[in-house]
Design a protein around this motif. Structure first.
Motif, PDB file in Angstrom:
ATOM      1  N   SER A   1      55.350  15.617  34.793  1.00  0.00           N
ATOM      2  CA  SER A   1      54.931  15.714  33.215  1.00  0.00           C
ATOM      3  C   SER A   1      55.612  16.905  32.646  1.00  0.00           C
ATOM      4  N   MET A   2      55.598  18.020  33.283  1.00  0.00           N
ATOM      5  CA  MET A   2      56.095  19.172  32.559  1.00  0.00           C
ATOM      6  C   MET A   2      57.690  19.114  32.162  1.00  0.00           C
ATOM      7  N   ALA A   3      58.370  18.193  33.419  1.00  0.00           N
ATOM      8  CA  ALA A   3      59.573  18.150  33.226  1.00  0.00           C
ATOM      9  C   ALA A   3      60.091  17.344  32.095  1.00  0.00           C
ATOM     10  N   ALA A   4      58.933  16.174  32.033  1.00  0.00           N
ATOM     11  CA  ALA A   4      59.166  15.227  30.813  1.00  0.00           C
ATOM     12  C   ALA A   4      58.959  16.059  29.587  1.00  0.00           C
ATOM     13  N   MET A   5      58.232  16.741  29.135  1.00  0.00           N
ATOM     14  CA  MET A   5      58.047  17.663  28.149  1.00  0.00           C
ATOM     15  C   MET A   5      59.189  18.640  27.983  1.00  0.00           C
TER      16      MET A   5
ATOM     17  N   VAL B   1      51.845  24.439  23.188  1.00  0.00           N
ATOM     18  CA  VAL B   1      51.712  22.839  23.043  1.00  0.00           C
ATOM     19  C   VAL B   1      52.445  22.065  24.148  1.00  0.00           C
ATOM     20  N   ARG B   2      53.511  22.439  24.455  1.00  0.00           N
ATOM     21  CA  ARG B   2      54.371  21.464  25.467  1.00  0.00           C
ATOM     22  C   ARG B   2      53.341  21.366  26.682  1.00  0.00           C
ATOM     23  N   LEU B   3      53.014  22.636  27.192  1.00  0.00           N
ATOM     24  CA  LEU B   3      52.224  22.697  28.280  1.00  0.00           C
ATOM     25  C   LEU B   3      50.810  21.915  28.155  1.00  0.00           C
ATOM     26  N   ALA B   4      50.384  21.892  27.138  1.00  0.00           N
ATOM     27  CA  ALA B   4      48.837  21.063  26.954  1.00  0.00           C
ATOM     28  C   ALA B   4      49.403  19.701  27.042  1.00  0.00           C
ATOM     29  N   ILE B   5      50.156  19.297  26.315  1.00  0.00           N
ATOM     30  CA  ILE B   5      50.683  17.878  26.287  1.00  0.00           C
ATOM     31  C   ILE B   5      50.935  17.393  27.589  1.00  0.00           C
ATOM     32  N   ALA B   6      51.974  18.117  28.481  1.00  0.00           N
ATOM     33  CA  ALA B   6      52.009  17.902  29.776  1.00  0.00           C
ATOM     34  C   ALA B   6      51.100  17.798  30.798  1.00  0.00           C
ATOM     35  N   PHE B   7      50.053  18.614  30.415  1.00  0.00           N
ATOM     36  CA  PHE B   7      48.980  18.567  31.406  1.00  0.00           C
ATOM     37  C   PHE B   7      48.059  17.307  30.835  1.00  0.00           C
ATOM     38  N   ALA B   8      47.954  17.126  29.578  1.00  0.00           N
ATOM     39  CA  ALA B   8      47.080  15.750  29.192  1.00  0.00           C
ATOM     40  C   ALA B   8      47.878  14.533  29.928  1.00  0.00           C
ATOM     41  N   MET B   9      49.227  14.485  29.817  1.00  0.00           N
ATOM     42  CA  MET B   9      49.921  13.327  30.392  1.00  0.00           C
ATOM     43  C   MET B   9      49.603  13.343  31.860  1.00  0.00           C
ATOM     44  N   GLY B  10      49.530  14.368  32.615  1.00  0.00           N
ATOM     45  CA  GLY B  10      49.542  14.453  33.955  1.00  0.00           C
ATOM     46  C   GLY B  10      48.312  14.222  34.282  1.00  0.00           C
ATOM     47  N   LEU B  11      47.090  14.426  33.468  1.00  0.00           N
ATOM     48  CA  LEU B  11      45.707  13.912  33.853  1.00  0.00           C
ATOM     49  C   LEU B  11      45.779  12.582  33.653  1.00  0.00           C
ATOM     50  N   GLY B  12      46.184  11.864  32.599  1.00  0.00           N
ATOM     51  CA  GLY B  12      46.207  10.570  32.303  1.00  0.00           C
ATOM     52  C   GLY B  12      47.055   9.726  33.724  1.00  0.00           C
ATOM     53  N   VAL B  13      48.128  10.379  34.291  1.00  0.00           N
ATOM     54  CA  VAL B  13      48.695   9.867  35.264  1.00  0.00           C
ATOM     55  C   VAL B  13      48.095   9.816  36.469  1.00  0.00           C
ATOM     56  N   LEU B  14      47.453  10.979  36.643  1.00  0.00           N
ATOM     57  CA  LEU B  14      46.421  11.120  37.846  1.00  0.00           C
ATOM     58  C   LEU B  14      45.352  10.095  37.812  1.00  0.00           C
ATOM     59  N   SER B  15      44.864  10.136  36.495  1.00  0.00           N
ATOM     60  CA  SER B  15      43.563   9.211  36.503  1.00  0.00           C
ATOM     61  C   SER B  15      43.978   7.803  36.876  1.00  0.00           C
ATOM     62  N   LEU B  16      45.062   7.377  36.421  1.00  0.00           N
ATOM     63  CA  LEU B  16      45.852   6.033  36.653  1.00  0.00           C
ATOM     64  C   LEU B  16      45.972   5.793  38.075  1.00  0.00           C
ATOM     65  N   ILE B  17      46.621   6.768  38.766  1.00  0.00           N
ATOM     66  CA  ILE B  17      46.654   6.646  40.223  1.00  0.00           C
ATOM     67  C   ILE B  17      45.468   6.653  40.813  1.00  0.00           C
ATOM     68  N   PHE B  18      44.433   7.378  40.513  1.00  0.00           N
ATOM     69  CA  PHE B  18      43.162   7.359  41.357  1.00  0.00           C
ATOM     70  C   PHE B  18      42.464   6.065  41.114  1.00  0.00           C
ATOM     71  N   TYR B  19      42.634   5.503  39.875  1.00  0.00           N
ATOM     72  CA  TYR B  19      42.142   4.021  39.663  1.00  0.00           C
ATOM     73  C   TYR B  19      42.759   3.177  40.573  1.00  0.00           C
ATOM     74  N   LEU B  20      44.078   3.139  40.772  1.00  0.00           N
ATOM     75  CA  LEU B  20      44.759   2.169  41.654  1.00  0.00           C
ATOM     76  C   LEU B  20      44.768   2.341  43.039  1.00  0.00           C
ATOM     77  N   VAL B  21      44.575   3.640  43.534  1.00  0.00           N
ATOM     78  CA  VAL B  21      44.663   3.822  44.886  1.00  0.00           C
ATOM     79  C   VAL B  21      43.127   4.537  45.067  1.00  0.00           C
ATOM     80  N   PRO B  22      42.364   3.923  45.338  1.00  0.00           N
ATOM     81  CA  PRO B  22      40.998   4.491  45.266  1.00  0.00           C
ATOM     82  C   PRO B  22      40.940   5.605  46.549  1.00  0.00           C
ATOM     83  N   ASP B  23      41.617   5.529  47.496  1.00  0.00           N
ATOM     84  CA  ASP B  23      41.415   6.349  48.558  1.00  0.00           C
ATOM     85  C   ASP B  23      42.106   7.936  48.193  1.00  0.00           C
TER      86      ASP B  23
END
Length: 195
Positions: free
Chosen positions: A50-54, A70-92
């Protein structure tokens, strides 16, 4: 590449610290005091991606502190969203909210401090675009004025390469010899041609 390695270390330290701190109140239970390699790898890879994407690893010069924040904050928000999606899809792979929240706060602070230290103190000119101006006339002098009027800019004037031996309207100490072999292709990122 150095910054990427430093931030990977900071992110790994953040998830290990948050997991260890979260396990202290639960001493005597079977809560892991350190995250698994897979949890750490997923966290680090998501945030680095996510930091590379920003554009935080672009070689064309470091943005200012406000832009970086600003870029770092957006990157961390994106990373949190991706991590939440991964945790939802792979509960382990699920990590508790307190661990994730503490990890994100420590990682954000660590990444910001790493960038400030690297850009301000360790290698302040490493992220500047290096410019070679071909010519030493009045127009080349106006390019030099731009550099003098903007201290701390994201560009660094390497020097002037004269086209004619007689016409010089620029700072003499920055004029390079006409037959210079000192400038290598990697020494300059941009070339301006002005006479």
């Amino acid at each position: 590449l150095f910054l990427l390695g430093m931030e990977a270390f900071v992110l790994l330290a953040a998830i290990n610290l948050a997991t260890a701190v979260n396990a202290i109140p639960a001493a005597g239970t079977n809560i892991a005091a350190y995250p698994s390699v897979l949890h750490s790898a997923v966290f680090v890879l998501c945030l680095l991606a996510s930091m590379a994407a920003m554009g935080l690893y672009e070689p064309d010069g470091a943005p200012g502190l406000q832009d970086t924040l600003v870029r770092l904050a957006i990157a961390f928000a994106m990373g949190l969203g991706v991590l939440s999606l991964i945790f939802y899809l792979v509960p382990d792979l699920h990590v508790g909210r307190s661990i994730l929240g503490m990890t994100m706060l420590v990682a954000f602070g660590g990444s910001l401090l790493t960038r400030i230290a690297l850009i301000r103190w360790i290698a302040p000119k490493a992220f500047q675009t290096r410019v070679l101006v071909i010519g030493t006339g009045s127009r080349a002098g106006s390019v030099g004025e731009l550099f003098r009027n903007k201290p701390g800019a994201s560009m660094h004037l390497v020097g002037y390469l004269p086209l004619q031996a007689t016409q010089r309207q620029v700072e003499q100490e920055l004029v390079l010899p006409q037959t210079t072999n000192d400038i290598l292709p990697g020494d300059c990122d941009r070339t301006c041609i002005h006479s």
